[in-house]
Every structure is written in structure tokens, then in C-alpha cells.
Design a protein around this motif. Structure first.
Motif, PDB file in Angstrom:
ATOM      1  N   PHE A 192      41.456  42.503  21.731  1.00 10.39           N
ATOM      2  CA  PHE A 192      42.386  42.556  20.603  1.00 10.39           C
ATOM      3  C   PHE A 192      42.908  41.181  20.211  1.00 10.39           C
ATOM      4  O   PHE A 192      43.113  40.889  19.038  1.00 10.39           O
ATOM      5  CB  PHE A 192      43.561  43.482  20.919  1.00 10.39           C
ATOM      6  CG  PHE A 192      44.468  43.726  19.751  1.00 10.39           C
ATOM      7  CD1 PHE A 192      44.137  44.659  18.793  1.00 10.39           C
ATOM      8  CD2 PHE A 192      45.647  43.012  19.600  1.00 10.39           C
ATOM      9  CE1 PHE A 192      44.969  44.890  17.692  1.00 10.39           C
ATOM     10  CE2 PHE A 192      46.489  43.225  18.516  1.00 10.39           C
ATOM     11  CZ  PHE A 192      46.143  44.166  17.559  1.00 10.39           C
ATOM     12  N   GLY A 193      43.137  40.326  21.178  1.00 11.08           N
ATOM     13  CA  GLY A 193      43.722  39.015  20.892  1.00 11.08           C
ATOM     14  C   GLY A 193      45.236  39.049  20.911  1.00 11.08           C
ATOM     15  O   GLY A 193      45.850  40.093  21.133  1.00 11.08           O
ATOM     16  N   GLN A 194      45.844  37.888  20.689  1.00 15.11           N
ATOM     17  CA  GLN A 194      47.302  37.750  20.649  1.00 15.11           C
ATOM     18  C   GLN A 194      47.766  37.328  19.260  1.00 15.11           C
ATOM     19  O   GLN A 194      47.034  36.641  18.547  1.00 15.11           O
ATOM     20  CB  GLN A 194      47.752  36.671  21.639  1.00 15.11           C
ATOM     21  CG  GLN A 194      47.825  37.094  23.075  1.00 15.11           C
ATOM     22  CD  GLN A 194      48.430  35.982  23.921  1.00 15.11           C
ATOM     23  OE1 GLN A 194      47.766  35.011  24.252  1.00 15.11           O
ATOM     24  NE2 GLN A 194      49.701  36.152  24.261  1.00 15.11           N
ATOM     25  N   PRO A 195      49.007  37.670  18.901  1.00 18.29           N
ATOM     26  CA  PRO A 195      49.951  38.566  19.574  1.00 18.29           C
ATOM     27  C   PRO A 195      49.722  40.023  19.176  1.00 18.29           C
ATOM     28  O   PRO A 195      48.707  40.352  18.581  1.00 18.29           O
ATOM     29  CB  PRO A 195      51.309  38.070  19.091  1.00 18.29           C
ATOM     30  CG  PRO A 195      51.018  37.558  17.707  1.00 18.29           C
ATOM     31  CD  PRO A 195      49.625  37.002  17.743  1.00 18.29           C
ATOM     32  N   PHE A 196      50.692  40.881  19.479  1.00 21.06           N
ATOM     33  CA  PHE A 196      50.722  42.319  19.212  1.00 21.06           C
ATOM     34  C   PHE A 196      49.794  43.115  20.115  1.00 21.06           C
ATOM     35  O   PHE A 196      49.684  44.330  19.950  1.00 21.06           O
ATOM     36  CB  PHE A 196      50.449  42.644  17.733  1.00 21.06           C
ATOM     37  CG  PHE A 196      51.508  42.136  16.808  1.00 21.06           C
ATOM     38  CD1 PHE A 196      52.801  42.623  16.874  1.00 21.06           C
ATOM     39  CD2 PHE A 196      51.230  41.137  15.886  1.00 21.06           C
ATOM     40  CE1 PHE A 196      53.796  42.135  16.033  1.00 21.06           C
ATOM     41  CE2 PHE A 196      52.205  40.640  15.038  1.00 21.06           C
ATOM     42  CZ  PHE A 196      53.487  41.141  15.113  1.00 21.06           C
ATOM     43  N   GLU A 197      49.127  42.453  21.074  1.00 19.29           N
ATOM     44  CA  GLU A 197      48.387  43.218  22.074  1.00 19.29           C
ATOM     45  C   GLU A 197      49.348  44.034  22.929  1.00 19.29           C
ATOM     46  O   GLU A 197      48.995  45.107  23.438  1.00 19.29           O
ATOM     47  CB  GLU A 197      47.532  42.274  22.937  1.00 19.29           C
ATOM     48  CG  GLU A 197      48.222  41.609  24.096  1.00 19.29           C
ATOM     49  CD  GLU A 197      49.277  40.568  23.715  1.00 19.29           C
ATOM     50  OE1 GLU A 197      50.094  40.202  24.585  1.00 19.29           O
ATOM     51  OE2 GLU A 197      49.293  40.100  22.549  1.00 19.29           O
ATOM     52  N   ASP A 198      50.593  43.546  23.075  1.00 19.88           N
ATOM     53  CA  ASP A 198      51.589  44.284  23.835  1.00 19.88           C
ATOM     54  C   ASP A 198      52.075  45.509  23.058  1.00 19.88           C
ATOM     55  O   ASP A 198      52.213  46.604  23.618  1.00 19.88           O
ATOM     56  CB  ASP A 198      52.762  43.391  24.228  1.00 19.88           C
ATOM     57  CG  ASP A 198      53.313  42.564  23.075  1.00 19.88           C
ATOM     58  OD1 ASP A 198      52.802  42.662  21.943  1.00 19.88           O
ATOM     59  OD2 ASP A 198      54.285  41.811  23.305  1.00 19.88           O
ATOM     60  N   THR A 199      52.309  45.353  21.754  1.00 21.18           N
ATOM     61  CA  THR A 199      52.710  46.507  20.936  1.00 21.18           C
ATOM     62  C   THR A 199      51.640  47.587  20.960  1.00 21.18           C
ATOM     63  O   THR A 199      51.958  48.781  20.998  1.00 21.18           O
ATOM     64  CB  THR A 199      52.984  46.068  19.488  1.00 21.18           C
ATOM     65  OG1 THR A 199      53.945  45.001  19.482  1.00 21.18           O
ATOM     66  CG2 THR A 199      53.510  47.222  18.656  1.00 21.18           C
ATOM     67  N   ASP A 200      50.388  47.188  20.931  1.00 17.33           N
ATOM     68  CA  ASP A 200      49.300  48.148  21.003  1.00 17.33           C
ATOM     69  C   ASP A 200      49.403  48.996  22.267  1.00 17.33           C
ATOM     70  O   ASP A 200      49.311  50.232  22.220  1.00 17.33           O
ATOM     71  CB  ASP A 200      47.954  47.401  20.958  1.00 17.33           C
ATOM     72  CG  ASP A 200      46.763  48.338  20.984  1.00 17.33           C
ATOM     73  OD1 ASP A 200      46.661  49.203  20.087  1.00 17.33           O
ATOM     74  OD2 ASP A 200      45.937  48.213  21.903  1.00 17.33           O
ATOM     75  N   LEU A 201      49.633  48.367  23.407  1.00 16.86           N
ATOM     76  CA  LEU A 201      49.789  49.121  24.654  1.00 16.86           C
ATOM     77  C   LEU A 201      51.042  49.981  24.621  1.00 16.86           C
ATOM     78  O   LEU A 201      51.020  51.160  25.013  1.00 16.86           O
ATOM     79  CB  LEU A 201      49.850  48.162  25.841  1.00 16.86           C
ATOM     80  CG  LEU A 201      50.099  48.846  27.192  1.00 16.86           C
ATOM     81  CD1 LEU A 201      48.883  49.655  27.630  1.00 16.86           C
ATOM     82  CD2 LEU A 201      50.477  47.834  28.267  1.00 16.86           C
ATOM     83  N   PHE A 202      52.154  49.430  24.140  1.00 19.91           N
ATOM     84  CA  PHE A 202      53.416  50.182  24.135  1.00 19.91           C
ATOM     85  C   PHE A 202      53.341  51.399  23.214  1.00 19.91           C
ATOM     86  O   PHE A 202      54.008  52.407  23.464  1.00 19.91           O
ATOM     87  CB  PHE A 202      54.566  49.268  23.725  1.00 19.91           C
ATOM     88  CG  PHE A 202      54.809  48.120  24.671  1.00 19.91           C
ATOM     89  CD1 PHE A 202      54.509  48.227  26.023  1.00 19.91           C
ATOM     90  CD2 PHE A 202      55.332  46.922  24.206  1.00 19.91           C
ATOM     91  CE1 PHE A 202      54.718  47.168  26.896  1.00 19.91           C
ATOM     92  CE2 PHE A 202      55.554  45.863  25.062  1.00 19.91           C
ATOM     93  CZ  PHE A 202      55.248  45.981  26.411  1.00 19.91           C
ATOM     94  N   LEU A 203      52.549  51.318  22.154  1.00 20.39           N
ATOM     95  CA  LEU A 203      52.360  52.494  21.291  1.00 20.39           C
ATOM     96  C   LEU A 203      51.667  53.612  22.055  1.00 20.39           C
ATOM     97  O   LEU A 203      52.046  54.792  21.937  1.00 20.39           O
ATOM     98  CB  LEU A 203      51.564  52.115  20.043  1.00 20.39           C
ATOM     99  CG  LEU A 203      52.346  51.335  18.985  1.00 20.39           C
ATOM    100  CD1 LEU A 203      51.396  50.738  17.949  1.00 20.39           C
ATOM    101  CD2 LEU A 203      53.381  52.231  18.301  1.00 20.39           C
ATOM    102  N   HIS A 204      50.663  53.276  22.837  1.00 20.54           N
ATOM    103  CA  HIS A 204      49.997  54.288  23.663  1.00 20.54           C
ATOM    104  C   HIS A 204      50.985  54.893  24.664  1.00 20.54           C
ATOM    105  O   HIS A 204      50.996  56.114  24.888  1.00 20.54           O
ATOM    106  CB  HIS A 204      48.807  53.672  24.402  1.00 20.54           C
ATOM    107  CG  HIS A 204      47.615  53.417  23.542  1.00 20.54           C
ATOM    108  ND1 HIS A 204      46.807  54.445  23.062  1.00 20.54           N
ATOM    109  CD2 HIS A 204      47.082  52.265  23.066  1.00 20.54           C
ATOM    110  CE1 HIS A 204      45.834  53.926  22.336  1.00 20.54           C
ATOM    111  NE2 HIS A 204      45.975  52.613  22.309  1.00 20.54           N
ATOM    112  N   ILE A 205      51.809  54.053  25.267  1.00 22.05           N
ATOM    113  CA  ILE A 205      52.794  54.543  26.233  1.00 22.05           C
ATOM    114  C   ILE A 205      53.814  55.445  25.551  1.00 22.05           C
ATOM    115  O   ILE A 205      54.181  56.508  26.078  1.00 22.05           O
ATOM    116  CB  ILE A 205      53.484  53.352  26.933  1.00 22.05           C
ATOM    117  CG1 ILE A 205      52.502  52.674  27.885  1.00 22.05           C
ATOM    118  CG2 ILE A 205      54.739  53.809  27.684  1.00 22.05           C
ATOM    119  CD1 ILE A 205      53.029  51.397  28.517  1.00 22.05           C
TER     120      ILE A 205
END
Length: 316
Positions: A192-205
Motif C-alpha cells: 500500500f505504501g505510506q501514509p494511510f497504511e495505518d488507517t487501512d488496517l484500523f478500518l478492518h479492525i
């Protein structure tokens, strides 16, 4: 076995890593392990991590060629103890308050239905100086309210999916994740690359479990020019990429799809128009009527496009 696995991805992090590791070692909760993953650094990052690993059996050190922060986090997760209850992916330039793990782990211990807790933070600059007013880097937790919207208060813990989709203030260093919840996801997306790779995971969570906010400032978050969010062109490109991915992702249940659709309706029909009205008012007060009109037109387009998209979906 450790209750908490702390995973630190580190690339060219020698300037801050010593302080970051020390903040973990000084935790009031001593039932933790720390895995530092050097992602192909050319500075003293590896030497610092290796020295700590030699001096404390709870500290592990992993080296890999430069593959990016998501790959480093995944490598750290694979090296961590599989029996730990919780995971914290701590950035190499951030620091934990001495009580951070104790407070966050205790919070999740008391709430087995919550899959992730994210805490408040203190902002500092590259030299460790506190950033006061005007330094807020993230958006609030927006939610629907009647026919419009509102910002969640500090004493309202639930952070719903809609708030995460609208980029609520969550970054990896703030988030203690229940390991069983993390295993419901595919982990960090290395492509996915940076940034927003963390938001992508948090959406799944947020689709798989409840997410709560702990208002105490338990993390010192550093802001400096080397971070991926400092590149505004890349920031915009990655945000568009995130939203393209989450327009119609595969593998969701019908309940999850309705949650996603409702969140999109909120963003396009309330949040974007509200932001456009706020910006238009600001530019109008500054004597810039053309800019004000441009923002109002953009908010109107978002509202209209959402209705057209929904109407087309009903006719298929």
C-alpha cells in the motif's frame, strides 16, 4: 509470557531510537516484550537496538533489507511471542508515558468486547519541544448528529467505523490492539505504501470489533520533516488511494457493507459539505469570494454525487 508485545519498525532512526526504547523499558507494567526491526538503516539504528537487546532479555532485535514500514511491522509481529494478549506498533520516533501500557492493557482487560484502544497524545517537534496551539495534525472523531454532524467528546469512548473512515486521530503508536482482533485482519499491507497504511488496517479492525478512545495523553508523538505525512503531494495521493480501496472492497458481509455505505453517505453528504461551508466562510471573511465559491461548489458536488451514486446502485 508477556502481556504486551511492542513492535518498533526503525529506519534511519538513530536520532530518536534510544529515547523510544528507554520509554518502553521504563514502563510501570513490566510484563512486556519489545521487538525492534531495523529496516535496512545505514546509520547507527542497528547498533542502538543490538546494544539494548544484549542488555535486556525482553528486547529482541531483527534486521532486514529495506522493505518499508509495513514489512517491518509484519516482521516484528512474526518475531513476537504468540502468547501475548496485546500488540502495540510504536513508531521509532515516539515515546510512551511510563504508565501507558499499564493503563491501556488494564482498559482492554476490563472490556473484552473492545478490540483496540487508542489514547491521547502530546505533540513535540524534532527537538522534543512541546507543540502548543495550532499544531494539531489530525481530524476529530466526527459522527452523525440529527441531520448534521458533531465531534465526539473526550468522555465518549466509542470510536465508530464512520469516524475512522473520516480519518480520526489514530496512528500506530497510540493504538493497543488485542492480538485476537489483529488476527481477524490480513495484517499490514506491504504493497500500500505510506501514509494511510495505518488507517487501512484500523478500518478492518473497526469492522471486526469495537474501537475505544482513552483520553489520557499516554504517548509523546513527534512531528518532523522526515515523516511521510510531511510530503503533501504524497499525502493527497495516498488518501485518494485509501478511499478508492474502500469504495467497494471485497470480502465484506452484508452488515459490514451497510456500515461502509452509511459511513460514505455521512462523509459525502455531511462532513465534506460542512468542511466546505467552514472554508468558504473563512475565505469570504478574508475577502476572497472566488475561493469561497469554489469550496461551496465542491461541497455541493460531493452531496450530489453521493445521491447519484446511490440511485444508480438501486437501479442495477
Amino acid at each position: 509470557m508477556p502481556r504486551v508485545s511492542v513492535i518498533v519498525p526503525a529506519f534511519e532512526a538513530a536520532a530518536y531510537l534510544e529515547e523510544t526504547i528507554a520509554s518502553v523499558v521504563s514502563q510501570s507494567l513490566d510484563d512486556w516484550e519489545l521487538t525492534v526491526v531495523d529496516d535496512g538503516s545505514t546509520d547507527a539504528t542497528a547498533d542502538i537496538a543490538a546494544a539494548w537487546a544484549r542488555g535486556d532479555a525482553r528486547v529482541k532485535f531483527v534486521r532486514q533489507s529495506n522493505r518499508g514500514v509495513a514489512a517491518a511491522r509484519n516482521a516484528g509481529f512474526r518475531a513476537a511471542d504468540a502468547r501475548a494478549d496485546y500488540l502495540l506498533f510504536l513508531d521509532a520516533d515516539d515515546c510512551l508515558d511510563p504508565a501507558a501500557l499499564e493503563v491501556m492493557a488494564g482498559y482492554l482487560d476490563r472490556r473484552p468486547d473492545v478490540g483496540m484502544a487508542h489514547c491521547g497524545y502530546t505533540l513535540v517537534d524534532g527537538q522534543g519541544r512541546r507543540i502548543e496551539s495550532g499544531g494539531e495534525p489530525w481530524t476529530p472523531r466526527w459522527v452523525p448528529s440529527g441531520r448534521w454532524l458533531r465531534e465526539l467528546r473526550r468522555d465518549e469512548p466509542d470510536t465508530p467505523f464512520v469516524s475512522v473512515l473520516c480519518l480520526a486521530a489514530i496512528v500506530p503508536s497510540l493504538a493497543l490492539i488485542r492480538r485476537s482482533t489483529y488476527l481477524l485482519t490480513s495484517g499490514w499491507d506491504e504493497g500500500f505504501g505510506q501514509p494511510f497504511e495505518d488507517t487501512d488496517l484500523f478500518l478492518h479492525i473497526a469492522l471486526a470489533s469495537r474501537v475505544h478512545h482513552v483520553p489520557e495523553a499516554l504517548v509523546t508523538h513527534r512531528r518532523h520533516g522526515r515523516q511521510s505525512t510531511a510530503d503533501l503531494d504524497r499525502l493527497g495521493s495516498q488518501e485518494r488511494k485509501l478511499y478508492e480501496r474502500w469504495r467497494n472492497p471485497a470480502g465484506l458481509s452484508e452488515t459490514q457493507r451497510e456500515t461502509l455505505r452509511a459511513a460514505w453517505r455521512f462523509r459525502e453528504r455531511r462532513l465534506i459539505p460542512a468542511q466546505a461551508i467552514e472554508a468558504a466562510g473563512r475565505y469570504a471573511r478574508e475577502g476572497k469570494p472566488l475561493l469561497a465559491l469554489r469550496f461551496l461548489a465542491g461541497g455541493s458536488r460531493s452531496w450530489l454525487a453521493s445521491h447519484v451514486r446511490e440511485a444508480r446502485g438501486r437501479t442495477r
